[in-house]
Write an enzyme that holds these catalytic residues in place. Structure first.
Site, PDB file in Angstrom:
ATOM      1  N   HIS A  61       0.727  -1.064   0.072  1.00  0.00           N
ATOM      2  CA  HIS A  61      -0.038  -0.125  -0.053  1.00  0.00           C
ATOM      3  C   HIS A  61       0.957   1.236  -0.010  1.00  0.00           C
ATOM      4  O   HIS A  61       1.506   1.475   0.950  1.00  0.00           O
ATOM      5  CB  HIS A  61      -0.918  -0.162   1.390  1.00  0.00           C
ATOM      6  CG  HIS A  61      -1.808  -1.141   1.162  1.00  0.00           C
ATOM      7  ND1 HIS A  61      -3.193  -1.312   0.383  1.00  0.00           N
ATOM      8  CD2 HIS A  61      -1.976  -2.428   1.610  1.00  0.00           C
ATOM      9  CE1 HIS A  61      -3.522  -2.316   0.512  1.00  0.00           C
ATOM     10  NE2 HIS A  61      -2.896  -3.055   1.293  1.00  0.00           N
ATOM     11  N   LEU A  62       0.929   1.789  -0.950  1.00  0.00           N
ATOM     12  CA  LEU A  62       2.125   2.904  -1.267  1.00  0.00           C
ATOM     13  C   LEU A  62       1.348   4.443  -0.971  1.00  0.00           C
ATOM     14  O   LEU A  62       2.075   5.166  -0.757  1.00  0.00           O
ATOM     15  CB  LEU A  62       2.365   3.037  -2.541  1.00  0.00           C
ATOM     16  CG  LEU A  62       3.635   3.751  -3.068  1.00  0.00           C
ATOM     17  CD1 LEU A  62       4.921   3.558  -1.952  1.00  0.00           C
ATOM     18  CD2 LEU A  62       4.272   3.484  -4.716  1.00  0.00           C
ATOM     19  N   ARG A  63       0.094   4.251  -0.870  1.00  0.00           N
ATOM     20  CA  ARG A  63      -0.559   5.440  -0.250  1.00  0.00           C
ATOM     21  C   ARG A  63      -1.082   6.684  -1.112  1.00  0.00           C
ATOM     22  O   ARG A  63      -1.704   7.504  -0.828  1.00  0.00           O
ATOM     23  CB  ARG A  63      -0.368   5.815   0.873  1.00  0.00           C
ATOM     24  CG  ARG A  63      -0.027   4.698   2.111  1.00  0.00           C
ATOM     25  CD  ARG A  63      -1.582   4.124   2.585  1.00  0.00           C
ATOM     26  NE  ARG A  63      -1.622   3.157   3.633  1.00  0.00           N
ATOM     27  CZ  ARG A  63      -2.577   2.258   3.914  1.00  0.00           C
ATOM     28  NH1 ARG A  63      -3.505   2.111   2.932  1.00  0.00           N
ATOM     29  NH2 ARG A  63      -2.507   1.405   4.832  1.00  0.00           N
ATOM     30  N   ASN A  93      -6.084   1.056  -3.131  1.00  0.00           N
ATOM     31  CA  ASN A  93      -6.905   1.715  -2.364  1.00  0.00           C
ATOM     32  C   ASN A  93      -6.526   3.121  -1.957  1.00  0.00           C
ATOM     33  O   ASN A  93      -6.111   3.536  -0.736  1.00  0.00           O
ATOM     34  CB  ASN A  93      -7.293   0.748  -1.045  1.00  0.00           C
ATOM     35  CG  ASN A  93      -5.972   0.411  -0.220  1.00  0.00           C
ATOM     36  OD1 ASN A  93      -4.921   0.450  -0.904  1.00  0.00           O
ATOM     37  ND2 ASN A  93      -6.056   0.071   0.971  1.00  0.00           N
ATOM     38  N   ASP A 151      -8.342  -4.799  -3.198  1.00  0.00           N
ATOM     39  CA  ASP A 151      -7.846  -4.867  -2.037  1.00  0.00           C
ATOM     40  C   ASP A 151      -8.065  -3.924  -0.933  1.00  0.00           C
ATOM     41  O   ASP A 151      -7.882  -2.759  -1.362  1.00  0.00           O
ATOM     42  CB  ASP A 151      -6.089  -5.305  -1.998  1.00  0.00           C
ATOM     43  CG  ASP A 151      -5.635  -5.637  -0.723  1.00  0.00           C
ATOM     44  OD1 ASP A 151      -6.031  -6.633  -0.315  1.00  0.00           O
ATOM     45  OD2 ASP A 151      -4.689  -5.096  -0.036  1.00  0.00           O
ATOM     46  N   HIS A 178      -8.803 -10.054  -1.810  1.00  0.00           N
ATOM     47  CA  HIS A 178      -8.858  -9.734  -0.476  1.00  0.00           C
ATOM     48  C   HIS A 178     -10.137 -10.472   0.232  1.00  0.00           C
ATOM     49  O   HIS A 178     -11.185 -10.062   0.009  1.00  0.00           O
ATOM     50  CB  HIS A 178      -8.879  -8.248  -0.138  1.00  0.00           C
ATOM     51  CG  HIS A 178      -8.862  -7.919   1.044  1.00  0.00           C
ATOM     52  ND1 HIS A 178      -8.120  -7.326   2.042  1.00  0.00           N
ATOM     53  CD2 HIS A 178     -10.126  -8.002   2.247  1.00  0.00           C
ATOM     54  CE1 HIS A 178      -8.246  -7.273   3.064  1.00  0.00           C
ATOM     55  NE2 HIS A 178      -9.543  -7.609   3.280  1.00  0.00           N
ATOM     56  N   ASN A 277      -5.719  -6.668   8.759  1.00  0.00           N
ATOM     57  CA  ASN A 277      -6.893  -7.649   8.310  1.00  0.00           C
ATOM     58  C   ASN A 277      -6.237  -8.464   7.176  1.00  0.00           C
ATOM     59  O   ASN A 277      -5.276  -7.908   6.503  1.00  0.00           O
ATOM     60  CB  ASN A 277      -7.624  -6.560   7.300  1.00  0.00           C
ATOM     61  CG  ASN A 277      -8.651  -5.941   8.071  1.00  0.00           C
ATOM     62  OD1 ASN A 277      -9.155  -6.563   9.414  1.00  0.00           O
ATOM     63  ND2 ASN A 277      -9.195  -4.783   7.692  1.00  0.00           N
ATOM     64  N   ASP A 304       1.933  -7.132   2.435  1.00  0.00           N
ATOM     65  CA  ASP A 304       0.779  -6.385   2.815  1.00  0.00           C
ATOM     66  C   ASP A 304       1.272  -4.972   3.909  1.00  0.00           C
ATOM     67  O   ASP A 304       0.803  -4.946   4.650  1.00  0.00           O
ATOM     68  CB  ASP A 304      -0.018  -7.290   3.606  1.00  0.00           C
ATOM     69  CG  ASP A 304      -1.504  -6.421   3.644  1.00  0.00           C
ATOM     70  OD1 ASP A 304      -1.619  -5.278   2.888  1.00  0.00           O
ATOM     71  OD2 ASP A 304      -2.257  -6.886   4.590  1.00  0.00           O
TER      72      ASP A 304
HETATM   73 ZN   LIG Z   1      -5.619  -7.092   1.462  1.00  0.00          ZN
END
Ligand SMILES: [Zn+2]
Length: 425
Positions: A61-63, A93, A151, A178, A277, A304
């Site tokens: 997750h690079l945001r 996301n 995801d 996911h 999660n 993750d």
């Molecule tokens: Zn996930």
């Protein structure tokens, strides 16, 4: 440059031998015994180290765009190269979600300017990741997407997911699940079991995962789409993956280091610091996943990597943000989890297999291939999250001694990270 004296492990070519690697103009120029430096070539002394094709983390997750307070392209990819990764796949996301060619074009341009390693976008399955309407898979693929996933969330509407898989079928681009049924999960903050009952907090049972794994494998089978199950957490899900694979479904799966090492008991000690999660499961699941790694049933070591601000992680178990930072501990954490794994399997799960599943270059070091190289060694070190390049400092591995460490990370022939604390010996 010349990477000299190391043990070259390249499962894609069946190589495990003491070999030197010469790199020129960003590509592998020569592989052989006792190569001598020419002219002003840099020499990386790799005695006692394993030299491998560059590691690829297919779950990051690079945001960006949207959450630069949690992580940026700069900090996330700096964390990646410190963790031995020459490439990462980033999840959609973000805000806006990676659901349109325009957003992917923005990301590609920013990555070109700011990233320290390669970044492959995982595009959203549905528009806005809302789970209501498939995004345009063909346009996203043309804009550089290497996989599709919502995801962070599960596509709860099976019709929407099936329509998306059908529409993307001819691309043969992998879908990543996911797997958490949101209705079963409800407002759970950890695994549903003895510890959640004792703490008096809502829990999510393992069936929340495998009911979705089961559904998604049926869709993969029906639609003939390659499928990947992210962050497998329960032994029942694993059994379903193995059965589907036997029946001809093109399915792969990944684990995370935290699901191999920690359990729901960890929540008792770390509270919100163990909130993730899918949740940390009981010891039986962690043990089954470690055994599955040893048996060659798991394809990929992922992280993750899910950074948050300190303030977001500071709440109690119910209110704190979900997820851990992972890039900078992965190599050591997986060595801690499965210390007896042969090096060729370790490298396959970090490099060969993610390259194959995503259909990207890399995962191999042959003359002419681009020189993405990861060098690591058995050198114990203690995790100090405050020293991370990542903005995310929350990991249950903080303070732990890990047995293996990254010595150098080379991207396209350029050394992007070199362990200064010990240096190659
Ligand atoms: Zn996930």
């Amino acid at each position: 440059m010349l990477v000299r004296g190391g043990r070259l492990v390249d499962p894609a070519q069946g190589i495990d031998a003491r070999l030197d690697v010469r790199i020129r103009e960003g590509a592998v120029a020569e592989i052989g015994e006792h190569l001598q430096p020419r002219g002003d070539e840099d020499v990386l002394e790799a005695q006692g180290c394993i030299v491998a094709p560059g590691f690829i983390d297919m779950h990051v997750h690079l945001r960006e765009p949207g959450y630069a307070e949690k992580e940026t392209i700069e900090t996330g990819t700096e964390a990646a190269v410190r963790g031995g990764f020459t490439a990462i796949a980033c999840m959609p996301n973000t805000n806006p979600a990676l659901d349109s060619p325009g957003v992917l074009a923005w990301l590609r341009d920013e990555v070109a300017r700011r990233a320290r390693c390669r970044v492959y976008p995982v595009a959203a399955i549905t528009l806005g990741r809302r789970g209501e309407e498939p995004a345009d898979a063909h346009a996203l693929r043309a804009a550089g997407a290497v996989a599709f996933s919502d995801d962070g969330n599960t596509v709860m509407n099976a019709r929407v997911l099936r329509d998306a898989a059908r529409a993307a079928g001819d691309l043969q681009t992998v879908f990543i699940s996911h797997a958490e049924d949101e209705h079963i999960k409800g407002d759970a903050v950890m695994h549903d079991g003895a510890v959640s009952h004792e703490l008096g907090v809502p829990g999510s049972p393992s069936i929340a995962e495998y009911v979705i794994v089961s559904r998604d494998l049926l869709i993969a089978h029906e639609m003939h789409v390659p499928w990947h199950i992210a962050h497998l957490s329960s032994h029942v899900s694993l059994a379903m993956v193995l059965r589907a694979r036997e029946s001809g479904v093109n399915v792969s799966c990944e684990v995370t280091p935290h699901h191999l090492v920690f359990t729901d008991e960890t929540v008792r000690d770390l509270g919100a610091g163990a909130k993730v999660n899918p949740p940390l499961r009981p010891q039986d699941d962690a043990r089954a996943l470690r055994d599955a790694v040893r048996a060659g049933q798991i394809d990929v070591f992922a992280t993750d990597h899910a950074p948050h601000t300190a303030a977001e992680k500071a709440g109690d178990l119910r209110t704190a943000a979900v997820g851990f930072t992972g890039l900078e501990v992965a190599v050591g954490a997986y060595a801690l989890a499965v210390p007896d794994l042969p090096p060729e399997r370790f490298v396959a799960m970090f490099s060969t297999n993610p390259a194959r599943i995503l259909g990207v270059a890399g995962g191999r070091l042959r003359v002419g291939d681009r020189a993405d190289v990861t060098v690591f060694a058995e050198r114990p070190w203690r995790v100090d999250a405050t020293a991370f390049a990542s903005k995310g400092k929350s990991t249950p591995f903080d303070g732990r001694v890990l047995p293996r460490r990254v010595v150098a990370t080379i991207v396209a022939g350029e050394t992007r990270y070199r362990d200064k604390a010990t240096g190659p010996t």
